[in-house]
Motif scaffolding. Structure first.
Motif, short mmCIF file in Angstrom:
data_model
loop_
_atom_site.label_atom_id
_atom_site.label_comp_id
_atom_site.label_asym_id
_atom_site.label_seq_id
_atom_site.Cartn_x
_atom_site.Cartn_y
_atom_site.Cartn_z
N THR A 109 -23.07 -110.40 -30.28
CA THR A 109 -21.72 -110.67 -30.75
C THR A 109 -21.42 -109.77 -31.94
OG1 THR A 109 -22.52 -112.41 -32.21
CG2 THR A 109 -21.76 -113.08 -30.03
N LYS A 110 -20.15 -109.50 -32.14
CA LYS A 110 -19.73 -108.70 -33.29
C LYS A 110 -19.64 -109.58 -34.52
CE LYS A 110 -16.17 -106.13 -33.17
NZ LYS A 110 -14.86 -105.53 -32.88
N VAL A 111 -19.85 -108.98 -35.68
CA VAL A 111 -19.65 -109.70 -36.93
C VAL A 111 -18.14 -109.85 -37.13
CG1 VAL A 111 -20.04 -109.68 -39.42
CG2 VAL A 111 -21.76 -108.74 -37.89
N PRO A 112 -17.65 -111.06 -37.36
CA PRO A 112 -16.20 -111.25 -37.51
C PRO A 112 -15.65 -110.49 -38.71
CG PRO A 112 -17.32 -113.35 -37.27
CD PRO A 112 -18.38 -112.32 -37.40
N ASN A 113 -14.41 -110.05 -38.58
CA ASN A 113 -13.76 -109.30 -39.66
C ASN A 113 -13.63 -110.15 -40.92
OD1 ASN A 113 -13.45 -106.89 -38.33
ND2 ASN A 113 -11.51 -107.50 -37.40
N THR A 115 -15.72 -112.34 -42.05
CA THR A 115 -17.01 -112.33 -42.74
C THR A 115 -17.21 -111.02 -43.48
OG1 THR A 115 -17.88 -113.72 -40.97
CG2 THR A 115 -19.48 -112.68 -42.40
N LYS A 116 -16.84 -109.91 -42.84
CA LYS A 116 -16.94 -108.61 -43.51
C LYS A 116 -16.06 -108.58 -44.76
CE LYS A 116 -17.77 -105.82 -39.37
NZ LYS A 116 -17.19 -104.78 -38.51
N ARG A 117 -14.83 -109.10 -44.61
CA ARG A 117 -13.88 -109.11 -45.72
C ARG A 117 -14.43 -109.95 -46.89
NH1 ARG A 117 -9.94 -111.87 -43.79
NH2 ARG A 117 -9.52 -110.42 -42.11
N LYS A 118 -14.96 -111.13 -46.59
CA LYS A 118 -15.52 -112.00 -47.64
C LYS A 118 -16.66 -111.31 -48.37
CE LYS A 118 -14.59 -116.45 -45.43
NZ LYS A 118 -15.18 -117.56 -44.69
N ARG A 119 -17.51 -110.62 -47.61
CA ARG A 119 -18.64 -109.91 -48.22
C ARG A 119 -18.14 -108.82 -49.16
NH1 ARG A 119 -20.38 -105.89 -45.56
NH2 ARG A 119 -21.85 -104.58 -46.63
N MET A 120 -17.15 -108.05 -48.71
CA MET A 120 -16.62 -106.98 -49.55
C MET A 120 -15.91 -107.54 -50.79
SD MET A 120 -17.77 -104.37 -48.17
CE MET A 120 -17.01 -103.13 -49.16
N ASP A 121 -15.18 -108.65 -50.63
CA ASP A 121 -14.52 -109.29 -51.78
C ASP A 121 -15.54 -109.75 -52.81
OD1 ASP A 121 -12.08 -108.84 -50.62
OD2 ASP A 121 -11.82 -110.91 -49.88
N ASN A 122 -16.63 -110.36 -52.35
CA ASN A 122 -17.68 -110.81 -53.27
C ASN A 122 -18.31 -109.63 -54.00
OD1 ASN A 122 -17.35 -113.52 -52.76
ND2 ASN A 122 -18.88 -113.57 -51.12
N LYS A 123 -18.54 -108.53 -53.27
CA LYS A 123 -19.11 -107.34 -53.90
C LYS A 123 -18.16 -106.79 -54.98
CE LYS A 123 -21.40 -104.19 -51.72
NZ LYS A 123 -22.12 -103.28 -50.84
#
Length: 138
Positions: A109-113, A115-123
């Motif tokens: 499965t692909k990583v949902p967008n 989840t990617k957005r949350k990770r980048m926001d936290n960074k």
């Protein structure tokens, strides 16, 4: 015949039962009766299992099979030998049925967008926090 699955039945002649004295507390009853039951099934010499089934079982439950290729199941939970025999048979059925279940193939499965957005926001938040702690550049 012992029915494991709809397609697989094992004849009684391939299973050996050995009764011995049970350990633990129980007073005089333990010292007099042989209530522990050990079920022995030779996996490698079984005529009712195909080579594929034998390989599958050895790969999944290989840690429960000894060097002779025997699966040994002991039961000493009940006071009667009959109930211990039934319990050992039930465990045997469950072990073989679980061992013969096909392994589910993992579907990629692909990583949902989100989840990617949350990770980048936290960074980004962490980076700004660290930047604010440093001395200002003039």
């Amino acid at each position: 015949m012992i029915t494991i699955t709809q397609a697989l039945s094992i004849p009684d002649s391939e299973i050996i039962f050995i009764a011995s004295r049970s350990s633990g507390p129980g007073g005089q009853h333990v010292n007099k009766t042989s209530s522990r039951v050990t079920l022995i099934f030779n996996l490698q010499e079984s005529a009712s299992l195909s080579n594929y089934q034998k390989r599958t079982l050895l790969s999944k439950i290989g840690n429960k099979v000894n060097s002779k290729g025997e699966l040994q199941i002991s039961c000493e939970e009940h006071r009667s030998q009959f109930r211990n025999k039934e319990e050992a048979l039930e465990r045997f059925k469950n072990i073989l049925a679980d061992g013969l279940k096909p392994i589910k193939q993992r579907r990629k499965t692909k990583v949902p967008n989100s989840t990617k957005r949350k990770r980048m926001d936290n960074k980004n938040k962490r980076a700004t926090t660290k930047k604010q702690r440093s001395k200002p550049d003039y």
